[in-house]
Each structure stands twice: as C-alpha cells, then as structure tokens.
Design an enzyme around this catalytic site. Structure first.
Site, short mmCIF file in Angstrom:
data_model
loop_
_atom_site.label_atom_id
_atom_site.label_comp_id
_atom_site.label_asym_id
_atom_site.label_seq_id
_atom_site.Cartn_x
_atom_site.Cartn_y
_atom_site.Cartn_z
N TYR A 113 18.96 -1.33 -13.50
CA TYR A 113 18.26 -0.68 -14.62
C TYR A 113 18.13 0.78 -14.30
O TYR A 113 18.47 1.22 -13.20
CB TYR A 113 16.87 -1.31 -14.81
CG TYR A 113 16.07 -1.26 -13.54
CD1 TYR A 113 16.11 -2.33 -12.64
CD2 TYR A 113 15.32 -0.15 -13.20
CE1 TYR A 113 15.41 -2.28 -11.44
CE2 TYR A 113 14.62 -0.09 -12.01
CZ TYR A 113 14.67 -1.17 -11.13
OH TYR A 113 13.99 -1.10 -9.94
N ASP A 151 9.88 3.29 -3.86
CA ASP A 151 10.57 3.75 -2.65
C ASP A 151 9.69 4.62 -1.75
O ASP A 151 9.78 4.52 -0.51
CB ASP A 151 11.84 4.53 -3.02
CG ASP A 151 12.95 3.61 -3.52
OD1 ASP A 151 12.74 2.38 -3.55
OD2 ASP A 151 14.03 4.12 -3.87
N GLU A 209 6.76 3.85 26.96
CA GLU A 209 8.21 3.81 27.13
C GLU A 209 8.75 5.09 27.75
O GLU A 209 9.79 5.11 28.39
CB GLU A 209 8.84 3.58 25.75
CG GLU A 209 10.34 3.60 25.67
CD GLU A 209 11.00 2.43 26.39
OE1 GLU A 209 12.15 2.58 26.79
OE2 GLU A 209 10.34 1.38 26.51
N1 GLU Z 1 14.17 4.08 -6.58
C1 GLU Z 1 13.27 4.15 -7.68
C2 GLU Z 1 11.95 4.76 -7.27
O1 GLU Z 1 11.49 4.62 -6.16
C3 GLU Z 1 13.03 2.84 -8.32
C4 GLU Z 1 12.51 1.82 -7.36
C5 GLU Z 1 11.19 1.26 -7.76
O2 GLU Z 1 10.33 1.92 -8.31
O3 GLU Z 1 11.00 0.08 -7.46
O4 GLU Z 1 11.35 5.40 -8.10
#
Ligand code: GLU
Length: 356
Positions: A53, A120, A313
């Site tokens: 989408y 994200d 470490e």
């Molecule tokens: N990659 C897009 C974002 O982070 C869509 C992923 C999402 O919202 O789940 O805005």
C-alpha cells in the site's frame, strides 16, 4: 456584598474551567492530534492489501472523521505537521515536531497530544519527545501496521486508544507513550520488534499498562529520567549534531566508520553483536577515531533487548568510550544527539546514558 463576591467567584471559576477544558469543553479533555504520515494514514488498492500500500496518503481530518467515537472521550482537533513515511523523517522534522508539541502543551486549552506516525521510527520520535518536552501532559505516539483500507485494520482502535490515554489524568507525569495493540508502552523502552502483524511493538522490560474500552490499567512506572525531570529542553535546542550508526556483524570493515568520521559525525553508534562487541581489527580504528575527537558509543543489535556493560566486552574506561547500556542503536542515536547539544565530556555522556 456577599452576593457580589459570590458572583465574582463564580465568574472566575467558570473562566478557569473554560481555560482548562476549552470553550466547548463540557468536561472532556482537549486532545490535539498531530499527523505526520505513516501506515495509519496509508491506503491500499484492495482490502486484501495488508502489506502492499502507500503510506502517508490520508489527511488528518479524514483520520479524525474515521473514528467519530473519539468525540465521546475528548474534544479532538488535528494539525497536519508532515505527510511522510517515517523512514524519511530527519532531525529537522524531529525539531519541528518537538517545538510544536512543546508550544501546544504550554496552552491551557490542551490536555494531551497524540502524534500519528509511521511505525518505522515511532520508537525514535517517542524517545526524543520523552527526553526534550517539559510537560506532565500525556504525549502519545500512535501508529498502525495495516492501512485503513485493509481487512482487520488496526489504526482506528489504536487512534481511539491513543486519544483515551492522551486525555487521561492518570497518564500524566509518566513520560511519553506508544499506544498500539491495546498496550501502553513507554516511549523510552518500546521498539518495533517485527515488521508484520499488529503485535509489532514491545518493550524489553514490559509495557507500562493496557488501555481497554476507554480505560487505562497501569502496571509499572518508568524509572529513567524523562520530560519534566529531564535536563534537556527542546525550547533551548536549535539543532541536533550528526550522529551515525555503524552496523557490525561478522567480517566487519572500517569503511563505514571512517566515512562517517570524514562526513563530520560527532559520535558513532557502534551497533555491535552481543554485548556491543568490537572485532579485533576494528578496535585500533575506533581508538584512532576517538583520538580525533569522535565519541564511540557501543550498543548492541540484539533484537529483543541488548544490554551492554561498561568495561565488560571492552575496556571502555581505558579507551574513553561510552556504552549505550540497554538502548538499541537507533535510540542511542537519539540520546547521543540530544546529549551532545549539552556536553562533549565522556563521563557526562556516560552518566546521561545511564540516567535516561
Ligand atoms: N515505512 C512507513 C513508515 O514508517 C510505513 C510503515 C508503517 O507505518 O507501518 O511511515
């Protein structure tokens, strides 16, 4: 005389209530929704498109109209701050958003903030606001894993729940939140653990609470410093310095580290395996870069919660390095960027990494 005084008192009380709950308050909290894009504003070609989408399509007014039940729990109004996929969010965007949130929470007619966001980098924005916005008022970042056009879309309930939390008195003073999948997670701890299915966000140390049918249920409090107790203030920050993340698995080379240094990074987050381990060939390179003034911050890319121990470490004291402790690399980048606006001292930076 008594009547006059009473009338005056009643007037003052009435205007105080109007101020704290807005002109059309009717006792309901006032919640501002700041829309930034993401899947929660996404649209697909077909109801079966849960993963294919376009994100960041639906404007804030339509998002609000899609959940009319929010009007039962709050007076809601929206602002479109950005309309982007959150992977494209830059430091400038964080600054713009942070300053807008800070201005809004100072208003008497605002009780809470909801930020609709892409999943994200939800965990980065929520942590950033947790560090720099001086308020007890709830700030909730909300996202969805499926676009509103998909079957079993999760955005509407997530948004409703986010507004409930943002408008709640019992959510005040607990730092920022990420509300998704009925869970209230701390903006500090939470992370995207899986990039498919609605149960995508988890905190390594557990959720703060749950929100179910318009009511919050709390289980714990965030022990780390945040919001009103933070030494950082978005109103006093003009720009964030460049901090880069270098991912290290097996067969790691120094290419990225040197490139980041040449590009003017003030710190490099070493996203190492395990306990933020550093390959033998990389140790002298990182020592050299530290000698040139760059801060080296050891973090772990262990998915469900890395835990990097100082001098565990690597001899961090000897090399004058910093450990990110339990912060994942992307959250370590946020904290380092904020902390470096205040200090360049390694001991101070390490203190900050343990306290926030
Ligand atoms: N990659 C897009 C974002 O982070 C869509 C992923 C999402 O919202 O789940 O805005």
């Amino acid at each position: 005389m008594f009547r006059k005084t009473f009338a005056k008192w009643a007037l003052v009380m009435a205007s105080a209530m109007l101020l704290s709950h807005g002109a059309l308050g009717q006792g309901k909290p006032n919640v501002v929704i700041l829309a930034t894009g993401g899947t929660i504003a996404g649209a697909g070609a077909d109801v079966t498109n849960s993963a294919t989408y376009q994100a960041a399509k639906v404007p804030v007014d339509k998002l609000i109209a899609s959940v009319p039940q929010m009007a039962n729990v709050a007076n809601v109004r929206g602002e479109q701050i950005f309309q982007i996929g959150s992977e494209s969010l830059r430091n400038d965007n964080l600054m713009t958003l942070g300053k807008r949130v800070s201005a809004l929470v100072k208003q008497n007619d605002v009780d809470g903030i909801v930020i609709t966001h892409g999943t994200d980098t939800t965990e980065e924005t929520a942590y950033f606001l947790n560090l720099v916005v001086k308020t007890e008022k709830p700030i909730v970042v909300v996202a969805s894993m499926r676009p509103g056009t998909a079957m079993s879309a999760d955005g509407t309930l997530n948004l409703y729940n986010a507004v409930v939390v943002a408008g709640s008195k019992d959510a005040r003073g607990r730092g920022t939140f990420v509300v998704m999948n009925d869970e209230i997670n701390s903006g500090r701890d939470v992370s995207k653990m899986v990039n498919i299915r609605p149960e995508a966000f988890k905190s390594p140390w557990g959720a703060l609470g749950m929100v179910v049918e318009g009511k919050n249920y709390w289980f714990r409090k965030l022990d780390k410093r945040h919001t009103t107790n933070s030494e950082f203030d978005i109103d006093k920050i003009d720009a964030l310095p460049l901090v880069e993340i270098a991912y290290a698995g097996g067969n790691v080379n120094d290419t990225a580290y040197r490139a980041f240094a040449n590009a003017g990074a003030k710190a490099i987050i070493h996203a190492g395996p395990g306990n933020g381990s550093v390959a033998a060939t990389l140790v002298p390179v990182l020592q050299e870069l530290r000698g040139k003034g760059l801060h080296i911050i050891r973090s772990s890319h262990v998915n469900a919660g890395g835990f990097v121990l100082r001098n565990g470490e690597q001899p961090d004291d000897k090399y004058d390095w910093i450990v990110a402790h339990d912060l994942n690399p992307q959250k370590a980048r946020i904290l380092a960027s904020v902390a470096l606006t205040a200090t360049g001292d390694t001991k101070e930076l390490q203190r900050i990494f343990m306290e926030y």
